[in-house]
Design a protein around this motif. Structure first.
Motif, PDB file in Angstrom:
ATOM      1  N   THR A  75     -84.541  63.173  -7.763  1.00  0.00           N
ATOM      2  CA  THR A  75     -83.719  62.311  -6.926  1.00  0.00           C
ATOM      3  C   THR A  75     -84.730  60.877  -6.645  1.00  0.00           C
ATOM      4  OG1 THR A  75     -82.379  64.489  -6.733  1.00  0.00           O
ATOM      5  CG2 THR A  75     -81.571  62.152  -5.895  1.00  0.00           C
ATOM      6  N   ALA A  76     -85.279  61.307  -6.439  1.00  0.00           N
ATOM      7  CA  ALA A  76     -86.095  59.497  -5.469  1.00  0.00           C
ATOM      8  C   ALA A  76     -86.912  59.463  -6.678  1.00  0.00           C
ATOM      9  CB  ALA A  76     -87.704  60.443  -4.732  1.00  0.00           C
ATOM     10  N   PRO A  98     -60.855  50.587  12.918  1.00  0.00           N
ATOM     11  CA  PRO A  98     -61.860  50.224  12.521  1.00  0.00           C
ATOM     12  C   PRO A  98     -61.874  50.360  11.306  1.00  0.00           C
ATOM     13  CG  PRO A  98     -61.532  52.183  13.699  1.00  0.00           C
ATOM     14  CD  PRO A  98     -60.738  51.401  14.073  1.00  0.00           C
ATOM     15  N   HIS A  99     -62.935  49.637  10.807  1.00  0.00           N
ATOM     16  CA  HIS A  99     -62.924  49.797   9.562  1.00  0.00           C
ATOM     17  C   HIS A  99     -64.131  50.677   8.543  1.00  0.00           C
ATOM     18  CE1 HIS A  99     -58.894  48.550   8.379  1.00  0.00           C
ATOM     19  NE2 HIS A  99     -59.476  46.972   9.638  1.00  0.00           N
ATOM     20  N   GLU A 100     -64.325  51.409   7.580  1.00  0.00           N
ATOM     21  CA  GLU A 100     -65.396  51.162   6.695  1.00  0.00           C
ATOM     22  C   GLU A 100     -66.090  49.783   6.138  1.00  0.00           C
ATOM     23  OE1 GLU A 100     -64.929  53.593   3.726  1.00  0.00           O
ATOM     24  OE2 GLU A 100     -64.015  55.391   4.458  1.00  0.00           O
ATOM     25  N   MET A 101     -66.684  49.481   6.123  1.00  0.00           N
ATOM     26  CA  MET A 101     -67.332  48.576   6.472  1.00  0.00           C
ATOM     27  C   MET A 101     -68.781  48.481   5.309  1.00  0.00           C
ATOM     28  SD  MET A 101     -69.732  47.601   9.615  1.00  0.00           S
ATOM     29  CE  MET A 101     -71.293  46.414   9.373  1.00  0.00           C
ATOM     30  N   PRO A 102     -69.175  47.814   4.352  1.00  0.00           N
ATOM     31  CA  PRO A 102     -70.449  47.439   3.195  1.00  0.00           C
ATOM     32  C   PRO A 102     -71.886  47.049   4.781  1.00  0.00           C
ATOM     33  CG  PRO A 102     -69.203  45.801   2.999  1.00  0.00           C
ATOM     34  CD  PRO A 102     -68.578  46.834   4.078  1.00  0.00           C
ATOM     35  N   PHE A 103     -73.117  47.501   3.055  1.00  0.00           N
ATOM     36  CA  PHE A 103     -73.953  47.576   4.080  1.00  0.00           C
ATOM     37  C   PHE A 103     -74.906  48.413   3.180  1.00  0.00           C
ATOM     38  CE2 PHE A 103     -77.532  48.072   7.455  1.00  0.00           C
ATOM     39  CZ  PHE A 103     -76.367  46.827   8.746  1.00  0.00           C
ATOM     40  N   ASP A 104     -76.755  47.393   3.378  1.00  0.00           N
ATOM     41  CA  ASP A 104     -77.643  47.263   2.185  1.00  0.00           C
ATOM     42  C   ASP A 104     -77.449  49.061   1.740  1.00  0.00           C
ATOM     43  OD1 ASP A 104     -79.206  48.487   4.397  1.00  0.00           O
ATOM     44  OD2 ASP A 104     -79.820  46.541   4.861  1.00  0.00           O
ATOM     45  N   GLU A 105     -78.317  48.385   1.529  1.00  0.00           N
ATOM     46  CA  GLU A 105     -79.270  49.643   0.584  1.00  0.00           C
ATOM     47  C   GLU A 105     -80.791  50.017   0.518  1.00  0.00           C
ATOM     48  OE1 GLU A 105     -78.919  49.928  -3.572  1.00  0.00           O
ATOM     49  OE2 GLU A 105     -76.638  48.926  -3.979  1.00  0.00           O
ATOM     50  N   ILE A 106     -80.510  49.482   2.044  1.00  0.00           N
ATOM     51  CA  ILE A 106     -82.083  49.672   2.701  1.00  0.00           C
ATOM     52  C   ILE A 106     -81.697  50.667   4.044  1.00  0.00           C
ATOM     53  CG2 ILE A 106     -83.824  48.441   3.512  1.00  0.00           C
ATOM     54  CD1 ILE A 106     -83.516  45.861   1.977  1.00  0.00           C
ATOM     55  N   THR A 107     -81.106  50.094   4.782  1.00  0.00           N
ATOM     56  CA  THR A 107     -81.283  50.967   6.226  1.00  0.00           C
ATOM     57  C   THR A 107     -80.831  52.653   6.070  1.00  0.00           C
ATOM     58  OG1 THR A 107     -80.849  49.063   6.990  1.00  0.00           O
ATOM     59  CG2 THR A 107     -80.395  50.674   8.669  1.00  0.00           C
ATOM     60  N   PRO A 108     -81.643  53.597   6.487  1.00  0.00           N
ATOM     61  CA  PRO A 108     -80.965  54.581   6.597  1.00  0.00           C
ATOM     62  C   PRO A 108     -79.125  54.976   7.374  1.00  0.00           C
ATOM     63  CG  PRO A 108     -83.230  54.404   7.286  1.00  0.00           C
ATOM     64  CD  PRO A 108     -82.642  53.314   7.185  1.00  0.00           C
ATOM     65  N   ASP A 124     -88.222  61.150   4.771  1.00  0.00           N
ATOM     66  CA  ASP A 124     -87.940  60.493   4.622  1.00  0.00           C
ATOM     67  C   ASP A 124     -87.068  60.125   3.307  1.00  0.00           C
ATOM     68  OD1 ASP A 124     -89.562  59.400   6.058  1.00  0.00           O
ATOM     69  OD2 ASP A 124     -91.203  59.711   5.366  1.00  0.00           O
ATOM     70  N   THR A 125     -87.343  60.883   2.447  1.00  0.00           N
ATOM     71  CA  THR A 125     -86.417  61.123   0.386  1.00  0.00           C
ATOM     72  C   THR A 125     -85.083  60.927   1.280  1.00  0.00           C
ATOM     73  OG1 THR A 125     -88.483  62.073  -0.045  1.00  0.00           O
ATOM     74  CG2 THR A 125     -86.487  62.488  -1.211  1.00  0.00           C
ATOM     75  N   TRP A 126     -84.835  62.163   1.909  1.00  0.00           N
ATOM     76  CA  TRP A 126     -82.985  62.342   2.392  1.00  0.00           C
ATOM     77  C   TRP A 126     -82.493  61.065   3.147  1.00  0.00           C
ATOM     78  CZ3 TRP A 126     -78.991  64.832   1.636  1.00  0.00           C
ATOM     79  CH2 TRP A 126     -79.087  66.399   1.345  1.00  0.00           C
ATOM     80  N   LEU A 127     -83.068  60.202   3.928  1.00  0.00           N
ATOM     81  CA  LEU A 127     -82.851  58.701   4.054  1.00  0.00           C
ATOM     82  C   LEU A 127     -82.961  57.903   3.034  1.00  0.00           C
ATOM     83  CD1 LEU A 127     -84.864  58.684   7.693  1.00  0.00           C
ATOM     84  CD2 LEU A 127     -82.299  59.939   7.183  1.00  0.00           C
TER      85      LEU A 127
END
Length: 429
Positions: A20-21, A269-279, A139-142
């Motif tokens: 997967t990684a 509250p609402h779902e909010m998009p976030f980056d693809e780096i922060t776990p 780390d891989t899971w995150l």
């Protein structure tokens, strides 16, 4: 057969994470672990902690030899890097020697041991490697959570935290008031949680070398299972934490720059998009779960170990909130999760019965109810804090009370020693 099956399942799981990684263009847990045979490890302390777990099956003479060999190998690595002018910019300049010793004993177990001695040594090697592999797996899971969950549910949990008095905001101001000294101490405690677990585990396993067998249940079992199951819940309930969602740390992805000075307003509250780096590694708080497990297993140790277990739990809770890594609702879910897993592992070791099944079902039900309420009742909780705040604490307390009451019944009862009755003397005339 049980250990063989567990080993095959663990290996298959690691291979799946590796594949997967690789799909995301990054090395997986097997590659990262293999690199540390030569390259500077991410955590030298963790590698030596793993070697310490292996040492519980060794004699004292073998322990001194293993420690000396590990230190000697690390010295050689340091000299080679110094001679080649190789700068260690990431990780630690030590720890390779500990990994070499663990792998060396794996070879010794296969080639030089037989029967029960081989099995015992392989169990020690397995514990050491699983502790280290657990870090790589995490780390891989995150990485997977950040790549596969583009939207986060932080606004929901932050709204729920209104019912708890916004503990992360309060703890953040307290930690900031302590200055750099308090921050550094809490940061060290937060990072070296696995080392604290090894200290407690070594006390529990101190008689393995003499008895030539492991106890039915010990800390390492629960610690590893929490790390295996917990990240899967991150995929169901992705949350990044207040320091990223409500402060400048989140960059342009943050909803606002409020933490830790100003609690967020109560809005739908609402779902909010976030980056693809922060776990997305907040719900539940696995640091809270692991610290709770360390606290539980330290209760039967000497006073200094009990005090250390309590201190590590309190400091970990302060760090998770004070650094803005978690919301208060995360900690409640983490404690319930830890007690449920611990109850299941103890029941598995002693044999399932009605009391154990009832305890695990109760903990699982409360944990599921917490997640559902966080997702679908945040506004009601925020608008009625004096109702839902105590209810959340009561739900966690019910699991704590059920665990204490049930496990006390499982403890072996020691019959009091009857004192011999003094012989009756004739009364003087």
């Amino acid at each position: 057969m049980l250990w063989v099956t567990a080993g095959v399942v663990a290996l298959g799981f690691l291979i799946a994470l590796e594949i997967t990684a690789r799909r995301y263009g990054l090395p997986g847990p097997l590659t990262n672990q293999a690199r540390e045979v030569v390259f500077p490890p991410k955590s030298g302390f963790l590698l030596y902690a793993g070697m310490a777990l292996l040492m519980v099956v060794l004699t004292w003479r073998q322990r001194f030899i293993a420690a000396g060999v590990a230190i000697g190998i690390d010295v050689v690595f340091l000299l080679v890097r110094w001679a080649a002018d190789i700068k260690v910019t990431e990780g630690h300049p030590f720890g390779n020697g500990a990994l070499w010793v663990v792998l060396g004993y794996a070879v010794i177990a296969v080639t030089r041991r037989k029967g029960r001695e081989r099995v015992l040594l392989l169990k020690g090697v397995g514990m050491a490697l699983l502790l280290v592999a657990g870090r790589k797996t995490g780390d891989t899971w995150l990485l997977i959570t950040s790549k596969t969950r583009p939207a986060v549910l932080d606004q929901y949990v932050a709204t729920v935290d209104q019912a708890l008095g916004n503990p992360s905001w309060l703890a953040g101001r307290v930690v900031r008031a302590t200055g750099p000294i308090g921050s550094h101490i809490l940061d060290y405690i937060y990072i070296q949680l696995a080392v604290a677990a090894v200290v407690v585990a070594m006390y529990q396993l101190r008689n393995v070398a003499v008895e030539r067998r492991f106890p039915r249940h010990h800390l390492v079992r629960t610690f590893l299972v929490i790390g295996l199951i917990g990240p899967a819940i991150y995929m169901v309930f992705p949350v990044v934490g207040p320091v990223f969602t409500y402060s400048a740390e989140g960059g342009h992805w943050a909803a606002a720059n409020l933490w830790p000075d100003t609690p967020p307003p109560i809005n739908i509250p609402h779902e909010m998009p976030f980056d693809e780096i922060t776990p997305r590694n907040c719900m539940p708080s696995l640091h809270t779960a692991w610290a709770t497990t360390i606290f539980i297993h330290s209760r039967k140790g000497p006073r200094i170990l009990r005090c250390a277990g309590a201190f590590w739990l309190i400091a970990t809770l302060g760090a998770t909130l004070g650094f803005g890594y978690h919301y208060g609702a995360d900690l409640i879910a983490g404690a319930v999760f830890a007690l449920t897993v611990e109850a299941a592992m103890r029941s598995l070791a002693r044999g399932w019965d009605r009391s154990g099944t009832r305890l695990v079902v109760h903990g699982t039900t409360v944990f599921a109810a917490l997640l559902v309420s966080y997702r679908y009742l945040p506004m009601q909780m925020a608008e009625h804090p004096w109702v839902f705040g105590p209810l959340l604490i009561l739900a966690m307390t019910s699991v704590i009370h059920g665990y204490i009451r049930t496990t006390r019944r499982w403890e072996p009862r020691i019959a009091p020693v009857r004192q011999p009755q003094p012989e009756s003397q004739p009364e003087p005339v």
